[in-house]
Design an enzyme around this catalytic site. Structure first.
Site, mmCIF file in Angstrom:
data_model
loop_
_atom_site.group_PDB
_atom_site.id
_atom_site.type_symbol
_atom_site.label_atom_id
_atom_site.label_comp_id
_atom_site.label_asym_id
_atom_site.label_seq_id
_atom_site.Cartn_x
_atom_site.Cartn_y
_atom_site.Cartn_z
ATOM 1 N N THR A 195 -32.399 16.664 -26.205
ATOM 2 C CA THR A 195 -32.720 16.550 -24.783
ATOM 3 C C THR A 195 -31.791 17.404 -23.928
ATOM 4 O O THR A 195 -30.598 17.496 -24.196
ATOM 5 C CB THR A 195 -32.530 15.074 -24.360
ATOM 6 O OG1 THR A 195 -33.404 14.296 -25.158
ATOM 7 C CG2 THR A 195 -32.814 14.860 -22.894
ATOM 8 N N ARG A 223 -44.934 6.644 -27.266
ATOM 9 C CA ARG A 223 -43.498 6.338 -27.262
ATOM 10 C C ARG A 223 -42.803 7.074 -26.100
ATOM 11 O O ARG A 223 -43.021 8.246 -25.849
ATOM 12 C CB ARG A 223 -42.880 6.787 -28.589
ATOM 13 C CG ARG A 223 -41.359 6.510 -28.729
ATOM 14 C CD ARG A 223 -40.533 7.708 -28.349
ATOM 15 N NE ARG A 223 -39.105 7.489 -28.608
ATOM 16 C CZ ARG A 223 -38.145 8.308 -28.198
ATOM 17 N NH1 ARG A 223 -38.435 9.388 -27.490
ATOM 18 N NH2 ARG A 223 -36.885 8.050 -28.464
ATOM 19 N N VAL A 224 -41.978 6.328 -25.374
ATOM 20 C CA VAL A 224 -41.183 6.902 -24.284
ATOM 21 C C VAL A 224 -39.712 6.650 -24.617
ATOM 22 O O VAL A 224 -39.352 5.556 -25.058
ATOM 23 C CB VAL A 224 -41.573 6.242 -22.940
ATOM 24 C CG1 VAL A 224 -40.583 6.593 -21.848
ATOM 25 C CG2 VAL A 224 -42.988 6.669 -22.528
ATOM 26 N N GLY A 225 -38.882 7.643 -24.425
ATOM 27 C CA GLY A 225 -37.456 7.497 -24.733
ATOM 28 C C GLY A 225 -36.643 7.092 -23.518
ATOM 29 O O GLY A 225 -37.166 6.552 -22.531
ATOM 30 N N ASP A 226 -35.362 7.387 -23.600
ATOM 31 C CA ASP A 226 -34.441 7.008 -22.517
ATOM 32 C C ASP A 226 -34.478 7.972 -21.330
ATOM 33 O O ASP A 226 -34.138 7.604 -20.210
ATOM 34 C CB ASP A 226 -33.005 6.967 -23.052
ATOM 35 C CG ASP A 226 -32.586 8.320 -23.647
ATOM 36 O OD1 ASP A 226 -33.406 8.941 -24.356
ATOM 37 O OD2 ASP A 226 -31.445 8.759 -23.398
ATOM 38 N N THR A 246 -28.128 12.191 -24.423
ATOM 39 C CA THR A 246 -29.024 12.842 -25.359
ATOM 40 C C THR A 246 -28.889 12.097 -26.679
ATOM 41 O O THR A 246 -27.912 11.410 -26.908
ATOM 42 C CB THR A 246 -28.675 14.354 -25.501
ATOM 43 O OG1 THR A 246 -29.564 14.945 -26.446
ATOM 44 C CG2 THR A 246 -27.250 14.578 -25.930
ATOM 45 N N GLY A 247 -29.901 12.202 -27.512
ATOM 46 C CA GLY A 247 -29.847 11.473 -28.771
ATOM 47 C C GLY A 247 -30.964 10.469 -28.856
ATOM 48 O O GLY A 247 -31.951 10.561 -28.127
ATOM 49 N N GLY A 249 -33.082 7.817 -28.129
ATOM 50 C CA GLY A 249 -33.268 7.123 -26.862
ATOM 51 C C GLY A 249 -33.270 5.613 -26.954
ATOM 52 O O GLY A 249 -32.755 4.928 -26.056
HETATM 53 N N1 GLY Z 1 -33.133 11.124 -25.805
HETATM 54 C C1 GLY Z 1 -34.447 11.567 -25.874
HETATM 55 C C2 GLY Z 1 -35.369 10.655 -26.519
HETATM 56 O O1 GLY Z 1 -34.973 9.784 -27.270
HETATM 57 O O2 GLY Z 1 -36.547 10.798 -26.298
#
Ligand code: GLY
Length: 341
Positions: A195, A223-226, A246-247, A249
C-alpha cells in the site's frame, strides 16, 4: 531541599535549561516503501510552494503512483480472486475532514474520489457501485476494467497454483464460509500488500495524509482492507501528528492501528517509538501468527519529526525535506531475518 530548588529555577530561567525542543522542520513529506521516493518528489512540487497545502501535496503524490502500473496501487494492480481490480483509498486533512472509498472498480484515481467524498458529500465513506456512480457523476472516467499485462500474468499463475474454482463450486465442495487462501507473499517473495501511504506537513505547519491501494492480490471478492478505514489505515490529528499503515490490513483494523500510533505520540513518544508500540500491540494479540505477516507504520509529528517501524524486516520508507534529496530509510523491525529462520 527547598533551598536548592529556587536557585536552580532561577538558573534555568537565566540559561533556559528547560528540556530542549528541536525547532520544527517543515515542509516535509514521507511515504511508504522504496516506491515512496517518486511519490515524495511529486508531493514536493506542491509542498515547495510557499502556500502549498499538505492536502494537495498528498493527493498529488498518491495520484502519481495510481497513474503507474504496479502490483499494489491503482488499476494496474493485482485483481481479486474473481479477476477484478478493486481499489481502496482514504484522505484526511488538518481539520479532521476525511473521505474514503472502498471496493471501487474501474476508476483510475481513487484518492481523488476520496477527496471528492470528503469535500462534496456529508459522508466519510462510499463503497462499490455507489462510489463508482458518485465518481462518474463527478467527472471521473469509467475505465475499461481490463487487467494490466503484469496483473493478467500474475492472476493466471495464481489460478494454476491455487487450483482456483468458481466460488459456487468452492462453497458446494468445501462448505459455505470456506475460501481459497489469499497468498501472504507474491511470486517474487514480497509480502502481498505494498500500500502507498503518505503524510505531509506544509509551510503553514498543517498535516494531511493519504492512503491508496488495490489491496491484497487475489483477495475474496468484496474484501476491504484497512486503507479506507479512518483510524486504521490512516489518521491525522493536526495537534499531534499523523500516521499511515501498510501490510496485512486485517491486523491493522483489529487494533485501530494509526489512531493508536497518533495516541502514542500524544503521550510523548517519538514517531518511531509510537510506530513500534503499535506493532507490539498487534504482535501481542497473537505472537505466533505475527511471525507470518507484515504490518508497518510510518508517522510524522507536528514538529516535522518522523519515523517508521515494521513487524518484519525489509520495510522502507522515503522522506523529503528542505533542499535535500529524497532519502529512502530502512525501518527497524520487531523480527530480524534470523528470528524467522
Ligand atoms: N493494507 C492494505 C490492505 O490490507 O488492503
Amino acid at each position: 531541599m527547598q533551598k536548592l530548588i529556587l536557585p536552580l529555577a532561577i538558573a534555568c530561567l537565566a540559561f533556559s535549561c528547560s528540556p530542549k525542543k528541536e525547532a520544527a522542520i517543515f515542509p516535509v513529506v514521507i511515504a511508504t516503501w522504496d516506491s515512496g521516493k517518486p511519490v515524495c518528489e511529486a508531493s514536493w512540487e506542491v509542498l515547495s510552494q510557499t502556500d502549498g497545502r499538505a492536502l494537495d501535496a498528498v493527493e498529488k503524490g498518491a495520484n502519481s503512483i495510481e497513474n503507474t502500473i504496479n502490483c499494489c496501487v491503482g488499476l494496474g494492480g493485482n485483481p481479486d480472486r474473481d479477476g477484478h481490480v478493486t481499489l481502496d483509498a482514504s484522505i484526511m486533512d488538518e481539520q479532521m475532514n476525511c473521505g474514503s472509498v472502498a471496493f471501487l472498480e474501474r476508476i483510475k484515481n481513487p484518492i481523488s474520489v476520496a477527496r471528492a467524498v470528503m469535500e462534496k458529500t456529508p459522508h466519510v465513506m462510499l463503497v462499490g457501485e455507489g462510489a463508482q456512480q458518485f465518481a462518474v457523476e463527478n467527472g471521473f472516467t469509467l475505465e475499461s476494467g481490463e487487467l494490466s499485462e503484469g496483473a493478467k500474468k500474475s492472476y493466471e499463475k495464481w489460478l494454476e497454483k491455487s487450483e482456483y474454482k468458481p466460488v459456487i463450486n468452492i462453497e458446494q465442495s468445501q462448505g459455505a464460509g470456506q475460501h481459497v487462501d489469499v497468498p501472504k507473499k507474491l511470486e517474487n517473495g514480497d509480502y502481498n500488500h505494498d500500500t502507498m501511504g503518505l503524510l505531509a506537513l506544509d509551510n503553514g505547519q498543517n498535516l494531511s495524509g493519504a492512503c491508496t491501494t488495490s489491496g491484497m492480490g487475489f483477495k475474496m471478492r468484496g474484501r476491504v482492507g484497512d486503507s479506507p478505514i479512518i483510524g486504521s489505515g490512516l489518521f491525522v490529528d493536526n495537534e499531534v501528528g499523523a500516521a499511515v499503515a501498510t501490510g496485512q490490513g486485517e491486523e491493522v483494523i483489529r487494533v485501530a492501528g494509526t489512531h493508536l500510533v497518533v495516541e502514542f505520540m500524544r503521550q510523548g513518544n517519538s514517531p518511531e517509538d509510537a510506530c513500534r508500540l503499535a506493532c507490539e500491540r498487534i504482535i501481542n494479540v497473537n505472537p505466533e501468527k505475527a511471525k507470518t505477516f507484515q504490518v508497518a507504520f510510518i508517522a510524522l509529528n507536528k514538529a516535522g519529526e518522523y519515523g517508521g517501524y515494521a513487524i518484519q524486516p525489509n520495510f522502507s520508507y522515503a522522506i523529503k525535506k528542505g533542499e535535500q534529496d529524497t532519502e529512502v530509510i530502512k525501518a527497524k523491525s520487531h523480527y530480524s531475518k534470523e528470528d524467522l529462520k
